[in-house]
Scaffold this active site. Structure first.
Site, PDB file in Angstrom:
ATOM      1  N   LYS A 178      -3.317 -11.267   4.916  1.00 56.84           N
ATOM      2  CA  LYS A 178      -4.678 -10.734   4.718  1.00 56.84           C
ATOM      3  C   LYS A 178      -5.476 -11.545   3.699  1.00 56.84           C
ATOM      4  CE  LYS A 178      -3.542  -6.637   3.244  1.00 56.84           C
ATOM      5  NZ  LYS A 178      -2.108  -6.453   3.186  1.00 56.84           N
ATOM      6  N   ARG A 196      -6.468   2.311   2.079  1.00 54.02           N
ATOM      7  CA  ARG A 196      -5.041   2.447   2.383  1.00 54.02           C
ATOM      8  C   ARG A 196      -4.654   3.897   2.619  1.00 54.02           C
ATOM      9  NH1 ARG A 196      -3.592  -2.598  -0.598  1.00 54.02           N
ATOM     10  NH2 ARG A 196      -1.440  -3.152  -0.230  1.00 54.02           N
ATOM     11  N   ARG A 229       6.929 -16.234  -0.637  1.00 56.12           N
ATOM     12  CA  ARG A 229       5.598 -16.499  -1.207  1.00 56.12           C
ATOM     13  C   ARG A 229       5.726 -16.950  -2.664  1.00 56.12           C
ATOM     14  NH1 ARG A 229       1.049 -12.284  -0.080  1.00 56.12           N
ATOM     15  NH2 ARG A 229       2.464 -10.774  -1.015  1.00 56.12           N
ATOM     16  N   ARG A 267       5.539 -13.399  -7.274  1.00 57.61           N
ATOM     17  CA  ARG A 267       4.875 -12.180  -7.735  1.00 57.61           C
ATOM     18  C   ARG A 267       5.940 -11.117  -7.978  1.00 57.61           C
ATOM     19  NH1 ARG A 267       0.082 -10.475  -3.667  1.00 57.61           N
ATOM     20  NH2 ARG A 267       1.115  -8.471  -3.687  1.00 57.61           N
ATOM     21  N   ARG A 293       7.206  -1.392  -0.406  1.00 57.91           N
ATOM     22  CA  ARG A 293       5.820  -1.627   0.017  1.00 57.91           C
ATOM     23  C   ARG A 293       5.674  -1.490   1.533  1.00 57.91           C
ATOM     24  NH1 ARG A 293       4.692  -7.280  -2.065  1.00 57.91           N
ATOM     25  NH2 ARG A 293       2.580  -6.994  -1.325  1.00 57.91           N
TER      26      ARG A 293
HETATM   27  P1  AMP Z   1      -1.847  -5.903  -2.229  1.00 58.29           P
HETATM   28  O1  AMP Z   1      -2.070  -7.166  -2.983  1.00 58.29           O
HETATM   29  O2  AMP Z   1      -3.036  -5.513  -1.376  1.00 58.29           O
HETATM   30  O3  AMP Z   1      -0.550  -5.883  -1.458  1.00 58.29           O
HETATM   31  O4  AMP Z   1      -1.725  -4.731  -3.334  1.00 58.29           O
HETATM   32  C1  AMP Z   1      -0.747  -4.754  -4.324  1.00 58.29           C
HETATM   33  C2  AMP Z   1      -0.539  -3.362  -4.890  1.00 58.29           C
HETATM   34  O5  AMP Z   1      -1.769  -2.873  -5.463  1.00 58.29           O
HETATM   35  C3  AMP Z   1      -0.124  -2.305  -3.898  1.00 58.29           C
HETATM   36  O6  AMP Z   1       1.276  -2.323  -3.644  1.00 58.29           O
HETATM   37  C4  AMP Z   1      -0.574  -1.037  -4.609  1.00 58.29           C
HETATM   38  O7  AMP Z   1       0.307  -0.723  -5.679  1.00 58.29           O
HETATM   39  C5  AMP Z   1      -1.885  -1.467  -5.245  1.00 58.29           C
HETATM   40  N1  AMP Z   1      -3.049  -1.253  -4.356  1.00 58.29           N
HETATM   41  C6  AMP Z   1      -3.875  -2.203  -3.842  1.00 58.29           C
HETATM   42  N2  AMP Z   1      -4.840  -1.661  -3.082  1.00 58.29           N
HETATM   43  C7  AMP Z   1      -4.627  -0.324  -3.096  1.00 58.29           C
HETATM   44  C8  AMP Z   1      -5.275   0.784  -2.479  1.00 58.29           C
HETATM   45  N3  AMP Z   1      -6.353   0.632  -1.682  1.00 58.29           N
HETATM   46  N4  AMP Z   1      -4.782   2.029  -2.729  1.00 58.29           N
HETATM   47  C9  AMP Z   1      -3.716   2.211  -3.535  1.00 58.29           C
HETATM   48  N5  AMP Z   1      -3.042   1.206  -4.125  1.00 58.29           N
HETATM   49  C10 AMP Z   1      -3.489  -0.059  -3.923  1.00 58.29           C
END
Ligand code: AMP
Length: 234
Positions: free
Chosen positions: A13, A85, A119, A168, A179
């Site tokens: 993404k 989400r 990654r 990360r 996740r």
């Molecule tokens: P990502 O980089 O989009 O995979 O996000 C990393 C982490 O940020 C996720 O595993 C959640 O802990 C938090 N996070 C990001 N976006 C959201 C969202 N829209 N709602 C809740 N938690 C989020």
């Protein structure tokens, strides 16, 4: 143009939305990036959300919604990466913006685990360098994946700034599982919400080719849908 890019962790993404940002001059709003930045800077918000990210759990809706509301204020051209989400987040978004299309990325879990584990990101907090050391060539349920690695030119140093590459925290195996589980449980209802709503077109693509090819497919689909956007946003 107002877009959502939606897909499981590790489905590319971030990379695709970065390229779409360049192609269409969109503001890229990634809640994950915003949260990681807050944590790095040690802000009050960063301290509040740190553990959720560490454990791969979702940050509570009220916190996420507040952040996104502030970011979207006055924006007409954006791509949302990692939001909404939950159904609650989608409902709030409905009130503040008319989304033109949802780009949905599909990928098999096995591929996602392999891709996420491989990654590597730049250790410099000011740099967005992003790489992948996996070289994937396999077919699962009829989907042929050809995903070459994205390696830095110099031995595990960022091409953009020369800093060492790191993994990360939430890309480590125990967190990856969590996740993906969270995505399965909480994010599917979001897709169902939009399907039921029926007014936002889906652009569905597989993450089975290098980013430039996947992005080309997305761009072609956007171009086809543009007539529809123009009718909605004269
Ligand atoms: P990502 O980089 O989009 O995979 O996000 C990393 C982490 O940020 C996720 O595993 C959640 O802990 C938090 N996070 C990001 N976006 C959201 C969202 N829209 N709602 C809740 N938690 C989020």
């Amino acid at each position: 143009m107002k877009l959502i890019i939606f897909g499981p962790p590790g489905s590319g993404k971030g990379t695709y939305s970065m390229r779409l940002r360049e192609r269409y001059g969109l503001e890229k709003i990634s809640t994950g990036d915003i949260f990681r930045e807050e944590i790095k800077r040690g802000t009050d918000l960063g301290k509040k959300i740190e553990n959720y990210l560490k454990e791969g759990k979702l940050v509570p809706d009220e916190i996420v919604i507040e952040v996104v509301k502030r970011k979207l204020e006055g924006l007409d051209n954006f791509i949302l990466d990692g939001y909404p989400r939950t159904v609650e987040q989608a409902k709030v978004l409905d009130k503040i913006a008319k989304i033109d299309a949802i780009i949905k990325i599909n990928a098999h879990k096995e591929i996602l685990v392999e891709k996420i584990s491989a990654r590597r990101i730049c250790s410099n907090p000011k740099c967005d360098g992003n790489y992948n050391i996996a070289n994937i060539k396999k077919t699962i349920e009829g989907v042929e994946y050809i995903l070459p690695p994205l390696l830095p030119k110099n031995d595990m140093k960022c091409d953009k700034c020369g800093s060492p590459l790191i993994q990360r925290d939430d890309d480590k195996p125990e967190v990856i599982e969590e996740r993906l589980k969270v995505y399965e449980q909480q994010s599917k209802p979001v897709i169902e919400y939009y399907i039921k709503k029926g007014s936002v077109p889906f652009i569905e693509v597989w993450m089975n080719r290098p980013p430039e090819e996947v992005v080309e497919n997305i761009v072609n689909a956007i171009e086809k849908l543009k007539v529809h956007f123009l009718n909605r946003n004269p």
